[in-house]
Design a protein around this motif. Structure first.
Motif, PDB file in Angstrom:
ATOM      1  N   ARG A 128       8.402  17.231 -54.306  1.00  0.00           N
ATOM      2  CA  ARG A 128       8.973  17.564 -55.595  1.00  0.00           C
ATOM      3  C   ARG A 128       7.856  17.952 -56.550  1.00  0.00           C
ATOM      4  NH1 ARG A 128      13.883  13.482 -56.355  1.00  0.00           N
ATOM      5  NH2 ARG A 128      14.453  15.294 -57.569  1.00  0.00           N
ATOM      6  N   ALA A 129       8.247  18.708 -57.581  1.00  0.00           N
ATOM      7  CA  ALA A 129       7.274  19.231 -58.538  1.00  0.00           C
ATOM      8  C   ALA A 129       6.429  18.113 -59.148  1.00  0.00           C
ATOM      9  CB  ALA A 129       8.000  20.014 -59.623  1.00  0.00           C
ATOM     10  N   ARG A 130       7.064  17.012 -59.478  1.00  0.00           N
ATOM     11  CA  ARG A 130       6.336  15.920 -60.138  1.00  0.00           C
ATOM     12  C   ARG A 130       5.285  15.303 -59.237  1.00  0.00           C
ATOM     13  NH1 ARG A 130      10.733  13.961 -63.786  1.00  0.00           N
ATOM     14  NH2 ARG A 130      10.502  15.547 -65.375  1.00  0.00           N
ATOM     15  N   GLN A 131       5.542  15.334 -57.914  1.00  0.00           N
ATOM     16  CA  GLN A 131       4.540  14.793 -56.991  1.00  0.00           C
ATOM     17  C   GLN A 131       3.420  15.800 -56.775  1.00  0.00           C
ATOM     18  OE1 GLN A 131       7.251  14.458 -53.744  1.00  0.00           O
ATOM     19  NE2 GLN A 131       8.050  12.462 -54.351  1.00  0.00           N
ATOM     20  N   LEU A 132       3.777  17.074 -56.739  1.00  0.00           N
ATOM     21  CA  LEU A 132       2.799  18.102 -56.387  1.00  0.00           C
ATOM     22  C   LEU A 132       1.873  18.454 -57.553  1.00  0.00           C
ATOM     23  CD1 LEU A 132       1.846  19.959 -54.127  1.00  0.00           C
ATOM     24  CD2 LEU A 132       3.538  21.637 -54.861  1.00  0.00           C
TER      25      LEU A 132
END
Lengths: 340, 371
Positions: free
Chosen positions: B252-256
């Motif tokens: 997910r964007a928040r992890q990446l």
């Protein structure tokens, strides 16, 4: 990377999965067309041409034109899934689903549970939904809340061509029955779609805009409208987060909670009939779990509780619109209390 | 009356067709000096500062942050007034914008499409390449790093294309190339690049490689006219495995976003579009397996082999090694104690992505190396 329409994206997902896995079959009314009649084979490819070309590529044994008996072929598809195929049944308009509720609600959705977890039902039912097509009350409903209501079913609602391809491939590879909703007003929308197969996970919401002021949750075609509203509001200095949950079952309520806790304001945009729809469901969950975070009452942008009108003028008034979303966002911005 | 200057959506890289203002750094009515940063522009790869082409007052922000507009579209107006000159009134500015928008619409209908990557059939499968520059010029091949693609050269490639026939390739498992790996270690990736050169009928080429692609270039030293390496792998044991495993695992964007932030000295350069682009790549069938195989083959137990120091000793072609002093993926110390024949340049306040963070300086150094 090539731009593809929503229609091409769905067709490509079907074609690539059929090529990858011989157990994948497509069945439904006129999915090819021309069966048992003189004249052109594959003239139809479904009512809006989505499955056109598959029959020529994979043959009539894997692209099955069925009689006009939804209860019959949906039941057959459920049985085929149970016994090892991975059928993708095309049920034209979701409005017609009523005649096969038993096959879907009591059979396909329950096999896994009735057979002690030993049965798998990798069934996909593709269906068109939604208003704006001037198709009147029996061909314009959304109805995804009905399927979301039933445990054992998964429900996907793609909002764009990229989403459609990735979610459909995921649906076909999934071992549970999936009802796959395609908005008929999206088929000609184009965007860049990778040529290669890819999957989008179920139950993971996508943030299409990020902003600190208001959280907008929208489904299917409404995501496009919500994005447009957010862009318009950005010009007024109101920054919106737009959440596309992608699937209503499973629903990524955690992402919605997280965003509402950050913005303190929620607008839910749902094209489905307003009673017991996704807007009421999400509003209730947020009210229960994040009431203290809300700085203004939740707003729902939904149609009135009437059948979808046939009159184009009335249909336009009936449906959620960019203007209505913008108004709702302005209302939650104005009606709120200051941050504590 | 004051002289009016239009700000337009800049073209950052060969393939950029549209972009958005991520943030205005100057408000309407504020003074702006020529060369001063007036807005941040978000592209598919990176967020970059937009420097004002003129001195004056920012009078209009035509586009709001977050709205995608085509390259060349008017985005703002600056009014430059000399001593004693009257300020332009709002009507004059409206008329100026309308005229610039009409000009732009006219240009847009005549504009040639940006160069598109093409796919080359090779013995190890289809490989994608973006070519730019005169066909008769000496060939220069750009090889990206782990998880990257040919788009990483978006700033550098146009600069090098003035002197070279530049060929930015996607390694196997990456970008638009085959996701099936014939082999995952550096020699296998080097064989893929060699297969590409053969398929294109290119004998020797100038090689520019970044990180893992730097090690691939070193493995091809025998075919190189020169080597320009940006933070190359293979010169020491350390590598930031938080980056490698975080890149593979993030869904997910928040992890990446924080993982990609490790690449740059200034993590805020990582925009939403860059994150979304990487996520889209990672979702493609076969990519995760390919990345895992490459990580396992080259960074087993969180260490690199460091075997290419010996290769450098033996190299006879001009060789440049460039490293950002703030590199958080492979430490800049790997540039220490290299053979005297290697030109080593360390960029201050630069991370692992000198080709994106310091493209102009790097292009100059590469031109001095690749003669």
């Amino acid at each position: 990377m090539a731009k593809k329409s929503f229609r091409q994206a769905v067709n490509e997902a079907l074609s690539q999965e059929m090529a990858r896995d011989p157990r994948v079959i497509v069945m439904g009314e006129d999915v090819a067309g021309g069966l048992g009649a003189p004249g052109e084979d594959d003239a139809w490819g479904g009512p809006l041409g989505v499955t056109k070309g598959l029959m020529k590529q994979f043959g009539r044994e894997r692209v099955l034109d069925t009689p006009i008996t939804e209860s019959g072929f949906i039941g057959a598809a459920a049985g085929a899934a149970l016994t090892g195929l991975r059928p993708v049944a095309d049920l034209m308009f979701v409005d017609f689903m009523g005649v096969c509720f038993d096959q879907i609600f009591n059979q396909a959705a329950k096999f896994k549970y009735m057979f002690g977890g030993k049965a798998r039902t990798p069934l996909v039912i593709r269906t068109m939904y939604g208003g704006g097509f001037r198709a009147a009350s029996q061909h314009s409903q959304c109805l995804y809340p009905l399927f979301t209501h039933i445990p054992g079913l998964k429900v996907a609602i793609p909002s764009s061509p990229y989403e459609a391809k990735g979610l459909l491939i995921q649906a076909i590879r999934d071992d549970d029955p999936v009802i796959f909703f395609e908005h008929k007003m999206l088929y000609d929308i184009e965007e860049e779609v990778p040529d290669e197969p890819y999957t989008l996970p179920f139950g993971e919401a996508n943030l299409t805009r990020e902003g600190d002021d208001v959280t907008i949750v929208a489904f299917g075609r409404m995501v496009m409208l919500a994005n447009e509203a957010a862009d318009r509001l950005a010009g007024e200095g109101i920054a919106c987060t737009v959440i596309d949950p992608r699937t209503t079952s499973p629903l990524d309520i955690e992402t919605i909670l997280e965003e509402v806790r950050a913005t303190g304001r929620l607008v839910v945009v749902d094209e489905a009939h307003p009673r017991c729809n996704m807007a009421t469901d999400i509003s209730a969950q947020i009210a229960e779990r994040a009431f203290e975070a809300l700085r203004a009452p939740i707003r729902m942008v939904v149609p009135p509780h009437t059948p979808v009108p046939f009159s184009p003028a009335l249909e336009d008034i009936y449906l959620p619109s960019v203007a209505k979303i913008v108004d709702a966002v302005r209302a939650v911005m104005a009606g709120g209390r200051k941050a504590a | 009356m004051a002289q009016l200057h239009v700000l337009v959506m800049p073209k950052m890289g060969l393939s950029m067709t549209e972009g958005m203002v991520a943030r205005w750094l100057k408000g309407v009515g504020e003074q702006v000096a020529s060369g001063e940063e007036v807005a941040e522009i978000e592209t598919s790869k990176i967020t970059a500062a937009y420097e004002s082409p003129a001195h004056g007052t920012l009078r209009r922000q035509i586009v709001a942050p977050g709205v995608m507009v085509p390259v060349g579209a008017p985005i703002g107006v600056i009014a430059e007034s000399g001593a004693g000159e009257a300020e332009a009134d709002e009507a004059a500015i409206d008329a100026f914008i309308a005229a610039r928008e009409a000009d732009f619409a006219d240009v847009q209908t005549k504009a040639a499409p940006p160069p598109a990557p093409r796919t080359v059939a090779t013995e190890i499968g289809p490989l994608q390449v973006l070519e730019a520059g005169p066909e008769a010029a000496p060939p220069l091949v750009l090889i990206h790093g782990f998880g990257g693609d040919l788009g990483n050269w978006m700033f550098l490639q146009p600069l090098l294309a003035e002197r070279f026939r530049t060929l930015a390739i996607d390694l196997p498992g990456h970008g638009g190339s085959t996701k099936t790996l014939a082999g995952a270690n550096i020699p296998a990736l080097a064989r893929a690049v060699a297969a590409f050169l053969r398929a294109e009928g290119i004998g020797c080429a100038h090689l520019v490689g970044h990180s893992l692609g730097g090690a691939v270039a070193l493995a091809l030293a025998a075919e190189a006219l020169s080597l320009s390496l940006i933070a190359p792998a293979g010169l020491g044991p350390e590598i930031n495995m938080d980056y490698i495993s975080g890149f593979i695992a993030a869904r997910r964007a928040r992890q990446l976003q924080p993982v990609l932030g490790l690449l740059f000295a200034d993590p805020s350069l990582v925009g939403r579009e860059m994150v979304e682009g990487v996520l889209r790549y990672k979702r493609i069938d076969g990519v995760e397996a390919a990345l895992q195989a490459i990580a396992a083959a080259n960074f087993a137990a969180g260490r690199q082999s460091g075997a290419f120091r010996a290769t450098l000793e033996a190299i006879r072609v001009p060789t440049l090694i460039v490293w950002g002093e703030d590199d958080r993926i492979i430490p800049v110390a790997h540039a220490d104690a290299l053979p005297a024949s290697v030109r080593v340049v360390r960029f201050p306040a630069t991370g692992h992505m000198a080709h994106m963070e310091r493209a102009a300086d790097l292009a100059r150094l590469i031109m001095e190396t690749a003669r």
